[in-house]
Design an enzyme around this catalytic site. Structure first.
Site: not given
Ligand SMILES: *Cc1c(COP(=O)(O)O)cnc(C)c1O
Length: 426
Positions: A144, A239, A267
């Site tokens: 994701y 990511d 995060k």
């Molecule tokens: C949470 C997450 C996102 C998206 O971040 P948001 O702040 O929710 O838009 C993208 N990549 C990874 C790996 C994530 O866990």
């Protein structure tokens, strides 16, 4: 446990918010019950509107690595509040945070702050395309990367339990430049490169996949991605929205010793405030406007409250250093060992430091296909039992469990006892 107020609030919310929530997984659909509404949190605990307390292993899906209401972070935000909420002009704090990021993650020589992880990944992909002047990217099934159009393809997580991995409203034309490979499958990546010679801008990967449950990269997989991108003139994007500052100060790239061209964060880097960041080598990042030709902007990017919280969080993590991460790892291992002993053959536990998942599956989980073979009904039973006994875990088989610095040995032992009790009563 009484949930009267939560039930009432959910009914009320459903009338004015789609599904009653502002992000799908919060609705608890995958575990067959209504969500609890939270009123406050402190340290390792979270409290709902009916006054029930829980030991929290969601930690806001990762940001709260120091636990809730860390005093230094809260004080920094209060202090920033008094000086103004937003200016739409540069501040020293943005520079200080970019320097802290670079200090911890040297490959992020230059970085940009944005307001969510979604924005960070969307922007990093745009930079990769602008820099390489190529259109296609490779992502992995079950990874994701936020909800931007081109990345909502086989996206795991919320999209996975809603059984609609490809969202309506995304034109096929947007998604056609997103090629999907299998996590931990080198051949699937190689064949995409062969079929699209000279057209691939980047390979985008969660260095530890954490949105189909936690799935670790097999030995050599990240090194392979590093090599294959380099050979083909494509960029490697990690990511690290979850893994950044989670697996260590230097994130997954330090943990595995593989350096990407671009990195995305979110995060933890915002200390609990809305945030995203992307960055990489100077030469690549200088393609971003106003230096270069890749446009990316944000009214609230680098917001003073976010930078205050982020700086405070990273300084705390830096001060804690190796010892803090060793302690997080120890707690993660304790929970993993507890679950393995309690469930035996019935469950698989995947873990990297304080990031872990329990899969109700008989065979090792190494990719999307093996992850979705898990018994989601058993997970729902496990989740509900834990919640009813004061343990708050992710309301989906395909989300991670997060341990924080605020979790005490007492918290862990209580959690272990409830898990063993669940097995005994099953
Ligand atoms: C949470 C997450 C996102 C998206 O971040 P948001 O702040 O929710 O838009 C993208 N990549 C990874 C790996 C994530 O866990």
């Amino acid at each position: 446990m009484n949930h009267t107020k939560s039930e009432q609030l959910f009914e009320r919310s459903k009338r004015c918010i789609p599904g009653g929530v502002n992000s799908p997984v919060r609705a608890y659909r995958a575990v067959g019950r209504n969500p609890v509404f939270i009123e406050r949190a402190c340290g390792s605990k979270i409290y709902d509107v009916d006054g029930n307390g829980y030991i929290d292993y969601v930690c806001s899906w990762g940001p709260c690595i120091l636990g809730h209401c860390d005093k230094e972070i809260i004080d920094a935000v209060k202090d920033a509040c008094d000086r103004g909420l937003t200016f739409g002009a540069p501040t020293e704090a943005e520079c200080a945070l970019a320097e802290l990021i670079r200090g911890c993650i040297p490959s992020m020589e230059m970085s940009r702050l944005v307001s969510s992880g979604t924005e960070a990944v969307m922007s990093a992909v745009r930079v990769a395309r602008g820099y390489t002047r190529r259109d296609k990217i490779i992502k992995f099934e079950g990874c994701y990367h936020g909800h931007s159009d081109g990345l909502l393809v086989k996206a795991g997580s919320g999209a996975l339990t809603q059984s609609a991995p490809d969202s309506a409203g995304v034109p096929a034309d947007y998604a056609k430049n997103t090629l999907v490979a299998r996590y931990n499958d080198e051949a699937s990546v190689r064949s995409l490169f062969e079929a699209n010679r000279g057209q691939i801008a980047a390979v985008l990967v969660e260095p530890v996949a954490a949105n189909m449950g936690v799935v670790l990269p097999k030995d050599g997989f990240l090194e392979f991605l590093r090599d294959v991108t380099k050979t083909n003139g494509a960029l490697l994007i990690f990511d690290e929205v979850i893994t950044g500052f989670r697996l260590g100060l230097g994130g997954a790239q330090e943990y595995f010793g593989v350096t990407p061209d671009l990195t995305t964060l979110g995060k933890i880097v915002g200390g609990g405030m809305p945030v995203g960041a992307y960055g990489g080598r100077k030469e690549i990042m200088e393609t971003v406007a106003p230096r270069g030709c890749v446009y990316q902007a944000g009214t609230l990017s680098g917001n003073p409250l976010t930078t205050a919280a982020g700086i405070a969080a990273i300084r705390r993590l830096c001060a804690g250093g190796k010892a803090l991460y060793q302690e997080l790892d120890r707690k993660g291992r304790y929970l993993a060992d507890t679950v393995k002993t309690a469930f035996g053959e019935k469950a698989q536990v995947n873990r990297a430091g304080s990031l872990l998942s329990v899969f109700f599956a008989a065979n090792p989980v190494t990719d999307y296909e093996t992850a979705v073979r898990s018994d989601t009904r058993e997970y729902a039973r496990y989740f509900n039992y834990l919640l009813d006994h004061g343990i708050y875990t992710a309301p989906s088989q395909f989300e991670a469990m997060f341990v924080s610095a605020a979790h005490t040995q007492e918290d862990l032992e209580k959690t272990a006892e409830i898990i063993r009790q669940f097995v005994r009563e099953s």
